[in-house]
Design a protein around this motif. Structure first.
Motif, PDB file in Angstrom:
ATOM      1  N   SER A 229       1.768   6.680  -6.772  1.00 34.90           N
ATOM      2  CA  SER A 229       0.658   7.554  -7.167  1.00 34.90           C
ATOM      3  C   SER A 229       1.033   9.029  -7.027  1.00 34.90           C
ATOM      4  CB  SER A 229      -0.570   7.241  -6.317  1.00 34.90           C
ATOM      5  OG  SER A 229      -1.642   8.080  -6.646  1.00 34.90           O
TER       6      SER A 229
ATOM      7  N   LYS B  53       0.833  -1.209   0.000  1.00 37.60           N
ATOM      8  CA  LYS B  53       0.000   0.000   0.000  1.00 37.60           C
ATOM      9  C   LYS B  53       0.870   1.261   0.000  1.00 37.60           C
ATOM     10  CE  LYS B  53      -3.803  -2.158   2.585  1.00 37.60           C
ATOM     11  NZ  LYS B  53      -4.552  -2.132   3.877  1.00 37.60           N
TER      12      LYS B  53
ATOM     13  N   ASP C 155       2.392   1.698  -3.434  1.00 35.39           N
ATOM     14  CA  ASP C 155       1.357   2.150  -4.370  1.00 35.39           C
ATOM     15  C   ASP C 155       1.088   3.642  -4.180  1.00 35.39           C
ATOM     16  OD1 ASP C 155       1.102  -0.360  -5.480  1.00 35.39           O
ATOM     17  OD2 ASP C 155      -0.680  -0.894  -4.316  1.00 35.39           O
ATOM     18  N   ALA C 156       0.986   4.060  -2.921  1.00 35.81           N
ATOM     19  CA  ALA C 156       0.725   5.468  -2.622  1.00 35.81           C
ATOM     20  C   ALA C 156       1.887   6.350  -3.079  1.00 35.81           C
ATOM     21  CB  ALA C 156       0.472   5.658  -1.134  1.00 35.81           C
TER      22      ALA C 156
ATOM     23  N   ALA D 197       3.451  10.098  -9.716  1.00 34.14           N
ATOM     24  CA  ALA D 197       2.860  10.204 -11.048  1.00 34.14           C
ATOM     25  C   ALA D 197       2.084  11.500 -11.248  1.00 34.14           C
ATOM     26  CB  ALA D 197       1.949   9.007 -11.292  1.00 34.14           C
ATOM     27  N   GLN D 198       1.755  12.175 -10.144  1.00 31.49           N
ATOM     28  CA  GLN D 198       0.951  13.396 -10.246  1.00 31.49           C
ATOM     29  C   GLN D 198       1.772  14.602 -10.680  1.00 31.49           C
ATOM     30  OE1 GLN D 198      -1.026  13.848  -6.451  1.00 31.49           O
ATOM     31  NE2 GLN D 198      -2.302  12.044  -6.754  1.00 31.49           N
TER      32      GLN D 198
END
Length: 477
Positions: free
Chosen positions: A473, A466, A469-470, A476-477
Motif C-alpha cells: 500500500s 498484513k 499488504d501495508a 503504491a502511493q
C-alpha cells in the motif's frame, strides 16, 4: 434428537484407548495406545456436557472448538468434525498424540472438575484426524489467489511448518530452510516413535510439499547460506529455529566419555527408525544395550530418554530428579508409562560428580525441599551426608534447552535478544527489531510446548500478510 446423544457423562464412564502391554511395547518403538473404534469414539465424545463456558476451549492455546467437534463425532459426522478441528489447528493428529491434555483441555474439563472423569479429548482428536487421512479428506493446500510475495522460514519444526501452511493458504510463496535432512524439527528427531510415529509427521510434510511449500534441507544458516542472503531473497523472513543448546553439567568428571546430550541420543534413535545408517549407534556411543543408564532431569525429554533406553535393551534405567514426584515438570502420564516399562525414578536426588572415563558411576546427592524459590516452587537443598554412588555406563543429560546465540552465529547486526538469549519479538505481531523479520516458537518463548509453537506460527503468518499488504500500500502511493 441430536442433543440426546450428548450429556452422557452421568451414565457412561470415562474410557481411554487401550494401551499395549508394557512387556510387549517396551521392545519396539510403535505407539503405545491403540485406536478408538468408531462406536467407542462416538460414545466417549457423547460424554461432553456441552457446557456454556467451555474451559477446554479457553485453556487450549489454539482455542480449538472442542465441544463442537465432540458433538459432531458423537453424531457420526466425522468429516465435519475434522473440518472444524483443522480450522484452528494445523496438526490436530500430532497434538492429539503429544499435547499434555492433562494440563490443558482435559485437566480443565467441567465434568472432570465435578468428579465424573474428563472427556478423553486428545484421543478423540487423534481419532478424528487419523480417520480423515484414511478417508482422503486431508487435501494439499490450494490458495484461492496466488501472490507474488515470498516468505523465507528458518526452521522446519512445528512453528515453522504451521506458518508455512497458513502462509500458503494466503497465497504466499514459501521456502523453508532447515539444518537437518528431514523436516519436522523435534517432531521428527526429538520425540520418539512410541509417542509419535514418524509416518504421521512425514504425511504432513508431503501435504505441504504438494501444496507448494519448498523445503531446502541440510542448510545451516551462517554456513551454507547467510541470513542476509535469505532476507534479500524474500519479502519477509520468519525465524522458527527452536532451542537446541543443552544446559550443561559443571560437576567434577562431567566431560567423561559416556555422558551424552539428550537431543543427540534421541536424534540417533529416531534416525534408526527411518532405517538410516548411524555410526554413532553402531559403535555403541548412543546405544544403551546392556548398560546401566542414568538420566538426569524430570521433564518430558527425560521421559523420552528413559523409555528409549528401555527399548534399546539397557540393563537398568534410573531417572534422577532433584525434587519430588509432585513437583516434576514432566507429564505424570509419561511417568506412569515409564514405570510400567521398568524405569526406576529416584526422587529428591541430584548428581554431585562422576567417576571414571568412560563414566562408571554417578555420585548422587540426596536432597530435601526447602523454602520456595523465585518461581514459588520449593527449592531443593542437599541433605548432609546423603551421598552415594550409582553405577552408570551411560549418563544422559536431559536438563532442558537454551537458545543459541543467533546474532553471533549468523553474523546479524540489529537483531535484539532478551537477557535469556531468546529473540525479542512483539507479543502481538511477532515482529523482531529488524523490519520484515518475524520470530516464533521456542526461540522467542524459551523451551515450551508444540501447541504454543503452532499457535505462534499461525498468528505470525497472518501478521506477515498484513505487513506485506501495508508495504504494498505504501509503495503504491
Amino acid at each position: 434428537m441430536a442433543q440426546q446423544r450428548m450429556l452422557k457423562f452421568v451414565k457412561t464412564a470415562k474410557e481411554t484407548p487401550e494401551k499395549r502391554d508394557a512387556s510387549v511395547r517396551s521392545h519396539d518403538f510403535h505407539e503405545i495406545y491403540r485406536e478408538f473404534a468408531d462406536a467407542k469414539a462416538a460414545e466417549q465424545a457423547s460424554r461432553c456436557s456441552q457446557c456454556g463456558v467451555p474451559y477446554c476451549h479457553s485453556h487450549c492455546p489454539l482455542h480449538n472448538n472442542i465441544p463442537d467437534w465432540l458433538r459432531l463425532t458423537a453424531e457420526g459426522r466425522l468429516e465435519e468434525a475434522y473440518a472444524i478441528s483443522q480450522a484452528t489447528n494445523t496438526f490436530p493428529e500430532i497434538c492429539g498424540r503429544i499435547c499434555p491434555q492433562d494440563r490443558l483441555c482435559e485437566g480443565n474439563c467441567v465434568i472432570e472438575q465435578s468428579g465424573h472423569g474428563t472427556v478423553t479429548i486428545g484421543a478423540i482428536e487423534k481419532y478424528i484426524t487419523d480417520t480423515a487421512w484414511d478417508m482422503g479428506w486431508v487435501k494439499p493446500v490450494k490458495p484461492g489467489v496466488e501472490r507474488a510475495e515470498s516468505i523465507g522460514i528458518i526452521g522446519a519444526g512445528p512453528g515453522g511448518l504451521a506458518a508455512a501452511d497458513a502462509a500458503r493458504r494466503a497465497g504466499l510463496q514459501v521456502t523453508v530452510y532447515d539444518r537437518y535432512d528431514r523436516a519436522g524439527g523435534l517432531l521428527t528427531y526429538g520425540i520418539p516413535g512410541f509417542k509419535l510415529e514418524k509416518d504421521v509427521v512425514m504425511a504432513r510434510i508431503k501435504q505441504l510439499e504438494e501444496g507448494g511449500v519448498e523445503f531446502v534441507m541440510n542448510c545451516k544458516v551462517g554456513e551454507d547460506i547467510s541470513f542476509d542472503a535469505i532476507r534479500g531473497k524474500h519479502d519477509a523472513v520468519l525465524i522458527a529455529t527452536g532451542v537446541y543448546k543443552t544446559r550443561d553439567l559443571r560437576d567434577p568428571g562431567a566431560d567423561a566419555e559416556g555422558i551424552i546430550r539428550a537431543i543427540d541420543y534421541l536424534t540417533v534413535s529416531n534416525k534408526l527408525s527411518f532405517g538410516d545408517d548411524v555410526p554413532e549407534f553402531t559403535d555403541g556411543t548412543y546405544n544403551a544395550e546392556g548398560k546401566n543408564v542414568v538420566v538426569i532431569g524430570g521433564g518430558d525429554t527425560a521421559m523420552d530418554c528413559v523409555r528409549t533406553a528401555i527399548r534399546q535393551g539397557a540393563k537398568s534405567v534410573k531417572c534422577l530428579y532433584r525434587r519430588d514426584r509432585a513437583n516434576m515438570p514432566g507429564s505424570q502420564r509419561e511417568v506412569q508409562n515409564a514405570e510400567e516399562e521398568g524405569v526406576e525414578f529416584v526422587w529428591m536426588a541430584a548428581p554431585k560428580g562422576f567417576s571414571g572415563n568412560p563414566v562408571a558411576s554417578v555420585t548422587v546427592q540426596r536432597m530435601k525441599l526447602g523454602q520456595p524459590d523465585a518461581t514459588g516452587r520449593q527449592a531443593p537443598e542437599p541433605i548432609e551426608g546423603g551421598i552415594y554412588e550409582e553405577p552408570a555406563e551411560m549418563v544422559i543429560k536431559a536438563l532442558g534447552f537454551e537458545p543459541e546465540d543467533l546474532p553471533k552465529l549468523w553474523g546479524v547486526e540489529g537483531l535484539d535478544v532478551t537477557r535469556w538469549g531468546t529473540i525479542k519479538a512483539d507479543f502481538k505481531t511477532h515482529m523482531t527489531s529488524l523490519p520484515g523479520v518475524f520470530a516464533v516458537g521456542d526461540i522467542v518463548r524459551g523451551a515450551s510446548l508444540v501447541v504454543w509453537a503452532i499457535r505462534d506460527g499461525r498468528e505470525a503468518a497472518d501478521e506477515i500478510v498484513k505487513f506485506l499488504d501495508a508495504t504494498a500500500s505504501v509503495a503504491a502511493q
